[in-house]
Design a protein around this motif. Structure first.
Motif, mmCIF file in Angstrom:
data_model
loop_
_atom_site.group_PDB
_atom_site.id
_atom_site.type_symbol
_atom_site.label_atom_id
_atom_site.label_comp_id
_atom_site.label_asym_id
_atom_site.label_seq_id
_atom_site.Cartn_x
_atom_site.Cartn_y
_atom_site.Cartn_z
ATOM 1 N N ILE A 54 -7.945 6.753 3.358
ATOM 2 C CA ILE A 54 -7.169 6.706 4.595
ATOM 3 C C ILE A 54 -5.707 6.517 4.228
ATOM 4 C CG2 ILE A 54 -6.626 5.315 6.626
ATOM 5 C CD1 ILE A 54 -9.548 4.819 6.986
ATOM 6 N N LEU A 55 -4.859 7.311 4.841
ATOM 7 C CA LEU A 55 -3.431 7.161 4.608
ATOM 8 C C LEU A 55 -2.770 6.774 5.921
ATOM 9 C CD1 LEU A 55 -2.749 10.333 2.485
ATOM 10 C CD2 LEU A 55 -2.794 7.992 1.675
ATOM 11 N N THR A 56 -1.823 5.879 5.842
ATOM 12 C CA THR A 56 -1.125 5.518 7.067
ATOM 13 C C THR A 56 0.368 5.563 6.846
ATOM 14 O OG1 THR A 56 -1.108 3.197 6.500
ATOM 15 C CG2 THR A 56 -2.955 3.963 7.796
ATOM 16 N N LEU A 57 1.075 5.758 7.940
ATOM 17 C CA LEU A 57 2.529 5.711 7.879
ATOM 18 C C LEU A 57 2.996 4.988 9.129
ATOM 19 C CD1 LEU A 57 5.337 6.597 6.845
ATOM 20 C CD2 LEU A 57 5.069 8.634 8.218
ATOM 21 N N ASN A 58 3.767 3.954 8.939
ATOM 22 C CA ASN A 58 4.314 3.263 10.099
ATOM 23 C C ASN A 58 5.668 3.867 10.415
ATOM 24 O OD1 ASN A 58 2.125 1.563 10.205
ATOM 25 N ND2 ASN A 58 3.054 0.150 8.727
ATOM 26 N N MET A 59 5.741 4.533 11.527
ATOM 27 C CA MET A 59 6.994 5.192 11.877
ATOM 28 C C MET A 59 8.070 4.140 12.085
ATOM 29 S SD MET A 59 6.347 8.316 11.742
ATOM 30 C CE MET A 59 7.699 9.160 12.534
ATOM 31 N N GLY A 60 9.245 4.445 11.566
ATOM 32 C CA GLY A 60 10.379 3.546 11.765
ATOM 33 C C GLY A 60 10.199 2.226 11.071
ATOM 34 N N SER A 61 9.309 2.175 10.122
ATOM 35 C CA SER A 61 9.039 0.999 9.296
ATOM 36 C C SER A 61 8.579 -0.203 10.120
ATOM 37 C CB SER A 61 10.261 0.618 8.444
ATOM 38 O OG SER A 61 11.218 -0.056 9.222
ATOM 39 N N TRP A 62 8.237 -0.002 11.385
ATOM 40 C CA TRP A 62 7.699 -1.112 12.175
ATOM 41 C C TRP A 62 6.219 -1.220 11.882
ATOM 42 C CZ3 TRP A 62 11.405 -3.953 13.762
ATOM 43 C CH2 TRP A 62 12.638 -3.367 14.116
ATOM 44 N N GLU A 63 5.854 -2.400 11.438
ATOM 45 C CA GLU A 63 4.477 -2.558 10.993
ATOM 46 C C GLU A 63 3.500 -2.373 12.143
ATOM 47 O OE1 GLU A 63 3.820 -6.220 9.029
ATOM 48 O OE2 GLU A 63 5.237 -5.712 7.445
ATOM 49 N N GLY A 67 4.699 -0.862 15.878
ATOM 50 C CA GLY A 67 5.313 0.445 16.056
ATOM 51 C C GLY A 67 4.240 1.483 16.281
ATOM 52 N N ILE A 68 4.591 2.716 16.021
ATOM 53 C CA ILE A 68 3.595 3.773 16.092
ATOM 54 C C ILE A 68 3.149 4.090 14.676
ATOM 55 C CG2 ILE A 68 3.239 6.195 16.626
ATOM 56 C CD1 ILE A 68 5.213 5.861 18.889
ATOM 57 N N SER A 69 1.850 4.084 14.452
ATOM 58 C CA SER A 69 1.381 4.443 13.120
ATOM 59 C C SER A 69 0.789 5.834 13.162
ATOM 60 C CB SER A 69 0.288 3.489 12.647
ATOM 61 O OG SER A 69 0.596 2.190 12.997
ATOM 62 N N LEU A 70 1.027 6.547 12.090
ATOM 63 C CA LEU A 70 0.296 7.794 11.907
ATOM 64 C C LEU A 70 -0.828 7.503 10.926
ATOM 65 C CD1 LEU A 70 3.157 10.389 11.583
ATOM 66 C CD2 LEU A 70 1.956 9.626 13.602
ATOM 67 N N VAL A 71 -2.002 7.980 11.242
ATOM 68 C CA VAL A 71 -3.155 7.697 10.395
ATOM 69 C C VAL A 71 -3.812 9.008 10.014
ATOM 70 C CG1 VAL A 71 -5.267 6.405 10.147
ATOM 71 C CG2 VAL A 71 -3.530 5.617 11.718
ATOM 72 N N LEU A 72 -4.111 9.145 8.755
ATOM 73 C CA LEU A 72 -4.813 10.323 8.294
ATOM 74 C C LEU A 72 -6.100 9.855 7.648
ATOM 75 C CD1 LEU A 72 -4.308 13.465 7.901
ATOM 76 C CD2 LEU A 72 -3.899 12.871 5.552
ATOM 77 N N ASP A 73 -7.222 10.080 8.324
ATOM 78 C CA ASP A 73 -8.492 9.846 7.648
ATOM 79 C C ASP A 73 -9.166 11.196 7.461
ATOM 80 O OD1 ASP A 73 -9.262 10.445 10.149
ATOM 81 O OD2 ASP A 73 -10.500 8.672 10.484
ATOM 82 N N TYR A 74 -10.396 11.188 6.999
ATOM 83 C CA TYR A 74 -11.002 12.479 6.681
ATOM 84 C C TYR A 74 -11.194 13.348 7.908
ATOM 85 C CZ TYR A 74 -11.705 12.429 1.711
ATOM 86 O OH TYR A 74 -11.488 12.491 0.370
ATOM 87 N N PHE A 75 -11.519 12.706 9.012
ATOM 88 C CA PHE A 75 -11.719 13.491 10.236
ATOM 89 C C PHE A 75 -10.431 14.211 10.619
ATOM 90 C CE2 PHE A 75 -12.802 13.118 15.029
ATOM 91 C CZ PHE A 75 -13.196 14.438 15.041
ATOM 92 N N SER A 76 -9.342 13.438 10.735
ATOM 93 C CA SER A 76 -8.097 14.091 11.138
ATOM 94 C C SER A 76 -7.619 15.037 10.050
ATOM 95 C CB SER A 76 -7.039 13.061 11.491
ATOM 96 O OG SER A 76 -6.956 12.071 10.521
ATOM 97 N N GLY A 77 -7.885 14.679 8.772
ATOM 98 C CA GLY A 77 -7.468 15.558 7.693
ATOM 99 C C GLY A 77 -8.140 16.919 7.782
ATOM 100 N N LEU A 78 -9.449 16.893 8.027
ATOM 101 C CA LEU A 78 -10.178 18.163 8.144
ATOM 102 C C LEU A 78 -9.647 18.991 9.311
ATOM 103 C CD1 LEU A 78 -13.819 16.953 7.511
ATOM 104 C CD2 LEU A 78 -12.624 18.683 6.203
ATOM 105 N N MET A 79 -9.447 18.308 10.432
ATOM 106 C CA MET A 79 -8.960 19.029 11.606
ATOM 107 C C MET A 79 -7.565 19.598 11.343
ATOM 108 S SD MET A 79 -11.372 18.737 13.811
ATOM 109 C CE MET A 79 -10.826 18.924 15.478
ATOM 110 N N LEU A 80 -6.752 18.797 10.660
ATOM 111 C CA LEU A 80 -5.379 19.213 10.386
ATOM 112 C C LEU A 80 -5.352 20.461 9.512
ATOM 113 C CD1 LEU A 80 -2.481 18.224 10.851
ATOM 114 C CD2 LEU A 80 -2.607 17.131 8.635
ATOM 115 N N VAL A 81 -6.135 20.435 8.457
ATOM 116 C CA VAL A 81 -6.138 21.586 7.542
ATOM 117 C C VAL A 81 -6.621 22.829 8.283
ATOM 118 C CG1 VAL A 81 -7.227 22.544 5.509
ATOM 119 C CG2 VAL A 81 -6.414 20.215 5.480
ATOM 120 N N THR A 82 -7.703 22.665 9.037
ATOM 121 C CA THR A 82 -8.221 23.816 9.769
ATOM 122 C C THR A 82 -7.188 24.338 10.752
ATOM 123 O OG1 THR A 82 -10.276 22.581 9.716
ATOM 124 C CG2 THR A 82 -10.269 24.634 10.919
ATOM 125 N N ALA A 83 -6.571 23.419 11.479
ATOM 126 C CA ALA A 83 -5.596 23.845 12.481
ATOM 127 C C ALA A 83 -4.435 24.566 11.823
ATOM 128 C CB ALA A 83 -5.092 22.644 13.270
#
Lengths: 497, 141, 114, 766
Positions: A54-63, A67-83
């Motif tokens: 799982i990869l995460t990114l906290n936008m604007g460095s707000w934990e 803040g808003i976090s972006l999260v990439l797990d396998y589900f979203s990763g698969l969907m992202l690549v396909t899209a």
């Protein structure tokens, strides 16, 4: 991992560039380059999931969860690549299948805003942010569907718009209630709180609202009216984009939300999903088999296939969820592809109406192969991707003892087969009708025009041949979904506010 | 609506609104206001003046065309995103610096403020573009 | 007071849905506006409302208890602006539709089904 | 073996690579590949005969238990020899037969891939892998049957065969998964080990029945038999291959494979014997009244398949032995006869026996082979067919369960077969020459070599059955029975029950033939009788069902997707209200702490104003009034925001409301007046639905207010807004810093909306 934000920002830059660029040649080139970059980035992201899962990114460095976090797990990763694969193919396809009028109308701006919204929806780890991306998708698709301004498109556009607006209204209301109850918007944090909380008072009502919202987006049974009323009116490139991306975002969010948040009172929801999945499959399949316009057949068929994905969610075992994810990916690829091919059929023969066309098998064997790949994939012919998708779901259903839905799924597979064979028989095998006015003009498609379809067709085939790999990923994704402790911990970074 | 009173009034009201808008934008970080409100106010001011005269004239008096505002806004937003990546390792992270301006004292400037300016421009562009289109006079270049 | 507001929300939703079900597209758009107003209000009040200090802070007042919750305000603000964009587009669509077909009647929209 | 399959796959693409003069060599080359494979399998016979089993495993999706398990044992080698051996002859025959057609590359591609799939099927040691090949044969035979795709009948027949076999396949895979879930594996060897558990499990019966559906559709058993006669729309080489060694035999293979696992129970025995017996009799019964010689052969195939199913159903060592032998018997004579029929068709241009006759003189060699093959079909000595039939009778006589009925049907069926065989010979080859050979075919030998070899094999093995019996049938039998078994085949069994039964059958058959042959009117009447009694043709039933279903779905679709936009919305809100009220009802445990109070009164007054203007806007007939009251409601809400200390929100709401009002007014000038379009009842109904939804939302709002507040996130924001984000206006800081990504998306929405408006209104209608 700052790269996680790139799938959102790359389309954003492209929007800006496309507003500025007026030369349509340049716009095409930029769009192809940009979507290639997008695809490469997505692939890179997916590969870099290997270590941490799982990869995460906290936008604007707000934990997180502030803040808003972006999260990439396998589900979203698969969907992202396909899209992004689909976006890449479509950016090539539109060069040949978008008429000039549309291109002058800044088609690419809307194309990339749609991409941005879709990527954002896959990546975001924040419920309200998801709403914003949904709105981005929505407004872009409104514009895209009416691009061209024909009477039919305006009609379809109004219906599409109306029902989808109602959907996002439900979404927002549900979010408000959820925030009022929990005081947070971060999805991992929400999951954490909801799993700990004992009183499901408001959770169920917001679950109902969310179900309505995503049910409309995903075109589930009593809520799908907008789809068949509008999809077939738009330009075929636009319909292909919609077929590949839109309803699947709804499915993605349904799976995400109902595995992450709404784990209370699950029996009710899962049974409901199974019932609705069954109806969605059958009604969609029946409607598809009764039509003679390729685009309409395929549009109804989208609905029918959504049923399978929801069936996976309703069975709710790791295998079933993996099956649903597998099916979603397979369907995104094959469905887009078959719309692309039907666009080429229309280009070659001048009509979408099956009774007016025929004889394509002789005229263009390549087109026949390109059609057969996605059509057989959708019908579930081994060793193409659709076979495994259905196999996993049926296996999961049988092992979970849900025999009825399995029977419905098998019956629906027969309906799918019927629709596909109908198109094949009528458009390819049958002699071209002599009385038809559109005959005998035939334009052989050139190789670059076929390229997107070739790529997607190969993807369907490879997904079947290397099903073990893909299934491995979907299984990891399913496990991540069903046991979200890792997800929660990674996003909240050990923080427990 | 070619009423003289309205025309005279509009001249002042328009500028008043623009000044308001700029104040709202500038002070937005600390007091009510911000990019959205500022942008909408500017849009409102142009609409007000075009109600007094006509839309064409209001449009001609614009220094930058609506699509220009939109592009400018998007560009500014994009620029505001970048410093965070390079300086703080996070997209959209706020990077602040203080400068000393005579008479106004120390002012803190940061990327969120830049972001707000971008929103401001984009909203102006959006409001104007839709308004002019509704007024049915807009031509693309 | 909350009960009164809840009733207001109900009225707005009722009005919105009723207007959506009319045949005129214009009424339909008004219905959308009512619905989005109702939803905004719902989001706003469901997160707890305090008739008191607005959420302004400086270095000296870091006690959040008597301030109104700023987050739902920001959310609703975003929702309002998004709603604005969508309503504007809907209006344009409605206008174009009328220009093309000369009708405002939603029941005339049957060509694209079946 | 994997190399072999790979070679097959690669060779299938050769037809597209070969060009120019090489094109003619394609069938030879492919036949050669088949021959190579045949030789390969032949060389393994001895090892297999000694009880060896060759195994190769390639993992495919091991997590799901799907692997490529290639297994060569007695059973699969028998089928593999049959497939490759017949394959050689079919391709040689196809070389001659298909010459005059176009698109040959595609044809050979399909046909070769088909044989590869069939080979893969019989080598499968994993049931899912088997299913994959099973489906491939279905789809490839679809493509083959519809090869003459411009004929509607070919398309329909192909569709029917695909639809039935595809359906059967799917049902079968459900059965496999069901039973697989008991064992936890799809590997045949695992199933064999767990056979006892499987047979005792509650899933046994449903799983078995599901698998039977697959088998019956594929092997054309009653009532799924009707696709097979339709399949003769395919080019003749395909028919001869399909009917003899491949496709329909897949079901038989499946039964043979499963009989040690699932067999031996009464469910197995009764279902199979019953279905097999009915199919056997029915096929033979309908064969005799056909006029198209290919159709006659197709119906006899159905009959033979019935025999095979019946034998595997009886499930004794004897009956399985008979089945394995009969497999070869049938393959030899059926392939030969189809090839001959195709040759006749080529030569004379017709396949209707009423137009044929006396061909023996013009095609003497063909006649000899036809006689041999027909005798084998009739089960007369000294052909292999006789041996087969004797064994079958023996098996039937000794069958433990329903011997009498089976025997009666069997004797009747066989008598019919004898009659059919003789009839075919006499009508087509002897008698008056009705239709002289008109069409010159250059290479007669190429047509005859296939049937010749097969017919001679029938004769040879009839006279010297030991080789076939000991080296091929015996290992196959051992791998089915899972125990040692000694196979001895003899032409002469001595005077026993079976012999007298045979004699009786032959007698009956001859009488039947004599009657039918001498009096043409008998068959005509018979046909008419059949048409009256069996007025329901299965093909028609299938088509009508399909048609009925389609019109049903069309009606249902029109009902659901009716085009009335309002009703879509109505449905959605109805569903939503039901859901929400249900959830409210379920989670009834809520108590209102809030007291109903109207204080402060000015806020209550404001709310009242909003409510009144909303209602006025709802019912007003005037457009301006509607819009202005809508605006009033909007401004009122802004004031509410203001009261609850949301300053930014209030300002935004006011400006946005103003902008919307301006735009409304702008386009209002161009729009028509409101018309009152709906009736009073409609309005009441709509109001009811709106109310039910609105009240649900009120309850939700009440409940949500009642929840304890705990806002960790916003507390953080308030605390850090000034210190870390340098802003005093927390709302603005949230918008541009804490949650800037939201704002980014929001701006995108606005930009896209504005550009969309522009695009929409600028462009002319197309």
């Amino acid at each position: 991992m700052n790269a996680i934000a790139l799938p959102i920002f790359i389309p954003f830059i492209l929007i800006f560039v496309m507003v500025a660029v007026r030369n349509s040649r340049a716009a095409q080139l930029i769009s192809v380059l940009g979507s290639t970059l997008l695809f490469v980035v997505s692939l890179y992201l997916f590969i870099s999931l290997k270590d941490t899962k799982i990869l995460t990114l906290n936008m604007g460095s707000w934990e997180a969860p502030f803040g808003i976090s972006l999260v990439l797990d396998y589900f979203s990763g698969l969907m992202l690549v396909t899209a992004s694969l689909i976006v890449l193919c479509l950016s090539v396809y539109t060069i040949y299948f978008m008429d000039d009028e549309h291109r002058n109308n800044m088609f690419y701006v809307f194309f990339f805003s749609l991409t941005m919204g879709v990527n954002g929806a896959f990546l975001t780890g924040d419920a309200f942010n998801l709403y914003v991306w949904f709105e981005v998708i929505l407004i872009s698709s409104f514009v895209l569907i009416t691009l061209g301004n024909s009477k039919q498109q305006l009609e379809g556009g109004i219906k599409y718009l109306a029902l989808n607006l109602i959907g996002s209204m439900f979404f927002l209301a549900g979010l408000g209630l959820l925030y009022g109850k929990t005081g947070t918007l971060n999805m991992a944090h929400l999951a954490h709180i909801l799993r700990a909380s004992e009183q499901p008072v408001l959770i169920n009502t917001s679950a109902a609202l969310f179900f309505m919202a995503f049910g409309i987006k995903a075109a589930l049974f009593p809520l799908f009216f907008w789809l068949p009323a509008s999809y077939h009116t738009a330009n075929i490139s636009v319909t292909s984009i919609f077929a590949g991306l839109l309803t699947k975002v709804g499915v993605y969010v349904l799976i995400r939300f109902f595995t992450l948040f709404f784990v209370q009172d699950q029996v009710f929801w899962l049974n409901l999903f199974l019932i609705i999945a069954g109806f969605t499959m059958v009604v969609g399949g029946m409607a598809a088999s009764s039509h003679y316009d390729t685009r309409r057949i395929l549009s109804y068929h989208i609905i029918s296939q959504i049923g399978y994905m929801i069936m996976g969610l309703g069975i709710y075992t790791p295998l079933a969820i993996a099956g649903a994810i597998f099916f979603t990916i397979h369907n995104m690829i094959a469905k887009t592809n078959i719309f692309l091919v039907s666009g080429m059929i229309n280009r070659s023969k001048g009509s979408f109406y099956l009774k007016d066309i025929g004889g394509l098998f002789k005229q263009s064997p390549i087109l026949a192969i390109l059609f057969i790949l996605p059509a057989f994939a959708l019908a579930g012919v081994p060793p193409l991707s659709g076979f495994f998708a259905k196999f996993i779901l049926i296996k999961a259903g049988i092992e979970a003892g849900q025999y009825l839905i399995v029977a419905v799924a098998i019956a629906t597979a027969m309906l799918t087969l019927y629709s596909m064979i109908k198109i094949w028989n009528e458009a390819f095998l049958k002699k071209a009708p002599e009385s038809s006015e559109v005959e005998p003009y035939f334009k052989k498609p050139g190789f670059p025009e076929l390229l997107p379809s070739v790529i997607l067709g190969a993807a369907s085939l490879l997904m079947g041949l290397f099903a073990a790999t893909v299934f491995g990923y979907t299984m990891v994704a399913a496990e991540q979904l069903l046991v979200p402790t890792h997800y929660i911990e990674s996003v909240l970074n050990g923080l427990n506010p | 609506m070619n009423s003289v009173i309205l025309q005279v009034a509009s001249k002042y009201v328009k500028w008043l609104l623009v000044v308001f808008a700029l104040i709202a934008l500038y002070r937005g970080h600390n007091f009510p206001g911000g990019g959205f409100i500022g942008g909408l106010l500017v849009g409102l001011s142009v609409i007000f003046s075009s109600l007094a005269y006509d839309a064409q004239r209001a449009r001609n008096s614009l220094k930058i065309q609506p699509e220009g505002y939109i592009a400018l806004g998007l560009l500014t937003i994009f620029l505001s995103i970048l410093p965070g990546v390079f300086l703080k390792q996070y997209f959209m992270a706020g990077v602040w610096t203080s400068i000393h301006i005579p008479f106004l004292g120390v002012i803190k400037l940061g990327t969120p403020f830049l972001f707000d300016i971008g929103v401001f421009f984009a909203v102006i562009g959006v409001t104007l573009m839709s308004f002019f289109t509704f007024s049915n006079i807009m031509k693309w270049k | 007071m909350e009960i009164v507001l809840a009733i207001l929300i109900g009225v707005l939703y009722t009005a919105g849905v009723y207007m959506l079900l009319r045949r005129s597209i214009l009424k339909f758009i008004i219905g959308i506006i009512f619905l989005s107003n109702a939803t905004n209000l719902l989001v706003f009040i469901s997160s707890g409302i305090i008739a008191g200090q607005p959420a302004f802070v400086d270095g000296t007042t870091p006690s959040p208890n008597n301030l109104s919750d700023p987050l739902p305000q920001a959310l609703v603000l975003t929702a309002i602006v998004i709603g604005f964009g969508i309503v504007v587009f809907t209006l344009a669509l409605k206008f174009k539709f009328f220009e093309t077909t000369g009708t405002d009647d939603l029941d005339q929209l049957q060509q694209t089904d079946n | 073996m994997q190399t072999l399959l790979l070679v097959y796959l690669v060779s299938a693409f050769l037809p597209f690579i070969f060009a120019g003069k090489l094109k003619k060599a394609i069938p030879f080359f492919l036949a050669f590949v088949h021959f190579g494979a045949f030789a390969y399998f032949f060389s393994k016979i001895e090892r297999i005969g000694n009880g060896d089993i060759l195994r190769e495993t390639i993992p495919w999706v091991p997590q799901l238990g799907i692997n490529f398990d290639l297994v060569l044992n007695g059973l699969s080698i028998a089928f593999a020899l049959l497939i490759t051996g017949t394959g050689v002859l079919v391709f040689l025959y196809a070389h001659a037969y298909m010459k005059s057609y176009k698109n040959l590359g595609v044809f050979y591609f399909y046909l070769f891939l088909f044989s590869a799939a069939m080979l893969g099927l019989v080598l499968s040691g994993n049931l899912i892998q088997l299913f994959v090949f099973w489906e491939l044969t279905s789809y490839l035979s679809f493509l083959l049957i519809s090869f003459f795709h411009e004929k509607e009948s070919a398309r329909n027949a192909a569709f029917q065969s695909l639809y039935l076999t595809g359906f059967g396949g799917l049902v079968m895979v459900a059965g496999i998964i069901l039973l697989g879930s008991v064992v936890g594996s799809y590997s045949v060897s695992d199933w064999v080990v767990n056979a006892e558990i499987l047979r005792a499990h509650q899933f046994y019966l449903p799983g078995l029945m599901l698998i039977f559906v697959g088998v019956f559709t594929k092997s054309a058993q009653f009532p799924f038999h009707f696709w097979l006669p339709g399949a003769m729309q395919a080019p003749t080489p395909v028919s001869s291959y399909l009917h003899s060694a491949t496709m329909v035999k897949a079901g038989i293979f499946m039964l043979a494979l499963l009989s040690p696992i699932l067999g031996g129970t009464s469910a197995w025995t009764y279902t199979l014997t019953l279905t097999g017996a009915i199919t056997m009799f029915m096929g033979a019964y309908f064969a005799i009244t056909q006029t198209d010689i290919k159709a006659i052969l197709a119906y006899t195939t159905i009959s033979s398949l019935g025999v095979l199913v019946l034998l595997l159903g009886i499930d004794t060592a004897l009956s399985v032995k008979a089945a394995m032998l009969f497999l070869f018997v049938h393959a030899f004579y059926k392939a030969a006869l189809f090839m001959i029929a195709g040759f006749i068709d080529k030569k004379t241009g017709t396949r209707d026996w009423r137009n044929l006759g006396g061909l023996a003189r013009s095609m003497p060699i063909t006649f000899v082979f036809a006689v041999l093959a027909s005798l084998s079909m009739a089960g007369l000595p000294p052909m292999l067919g006789f041996l087969g039939k004797e064994l079958i009778y023996e098996a039937k006589v000794q069958s433990p369960v329903i011997a009498p009925y089976v025997l009666v049907l069997g004797v009747a069926g066989n008598a019919l077969m004898i009659a059919v065989a003789l009839f075919f010979l006499f009508k087509v080859f002897l008698g008056k020459a009705k239709n002289q050979v008109q069409i010159k075919v250059k290479t007669d030998w190429a047509y005859i070599i296939g049937p010749g070899i097969l017919a001679l094999l029938s004769l040879f093995f009839g006279l010297f059955p030991a080789f076939l019996g000991e080296t091929i049938v015996e290992p196959a039998l051992i791998s089915i029975l899972k125990r040692d078994y000694n196979v001895e085949l003899k032409l002469w069994h001595g005077f026993n029950t079976v012999f007298f039964l045979s004699l009786f059958t032959v007698f009956l058959g001859f009488i039947l033939f004599y009657v039918a042959y001498t009096r043409d009117s008998v068959l005509v009447k018979w046909r008419a009788f059949n048409q009256r009694i069996f007025s329901v043709r299965f093909v028609d039933v299938f088509n009508n069902l399909l048609k009925g279903f389609l019109s049903f779905s069309k009606r249902k679709t029109e009902l659901v997707q009716h085009g009335y936009h309002r009703f879509y919305i109505l449905t959605i809100f109805l569903v939503a209200s039901i859901f929400l009220w249900y959830q409210v009802y379920v989670t009834i445990g809520w108590n209102l702490d809030n007291v109903f109070t109207l204080r402060p009164f000015y806020v209550s007054g404001l709310v009242l104003v909003i409510i009144i203007s909303t209602i006025f806007s709802m019912v007003s007939k005037s457009r301006i009034a509607t819009i202005i009251t809508m605006g009033v409601a909007g401004y009122g809400i802004a004031l509410l925001f203001m009261y609850y200390s949301a300053i930014d929100l209030a300002i935004t709401q006011i400006i946005v409301e103003t902008l919307i009002l301006v735009m409304f007014v702008l386009i209002l000038q161009r729009l028509p007046l409101f018309a009152r379009l709906s009736s009073k009842t409609t309005r009441l109904r709509d109001l009811f639905i709106a109310l039910s939804f609105g009240s649900a939302m009120t309850v939700l709002a009440l409940k949500s207010i009642n929840v304890n507040f705990n806002h960790p996130i916003s507390d953080f924001m308030i605390e850090n807004s000034y210190t870390k984000a340098y802003g005093q206006n927390v709302v603005n800081v949230i918008l541009v810093d804490f949650r800037a990504l939201d704002t980014l998306g929001e701006v995108t929405v606005l930009v896209v909306a504005a550009l969309g408006v522009f695009v929409l209104l600028k462009t002319k209608k197309t």
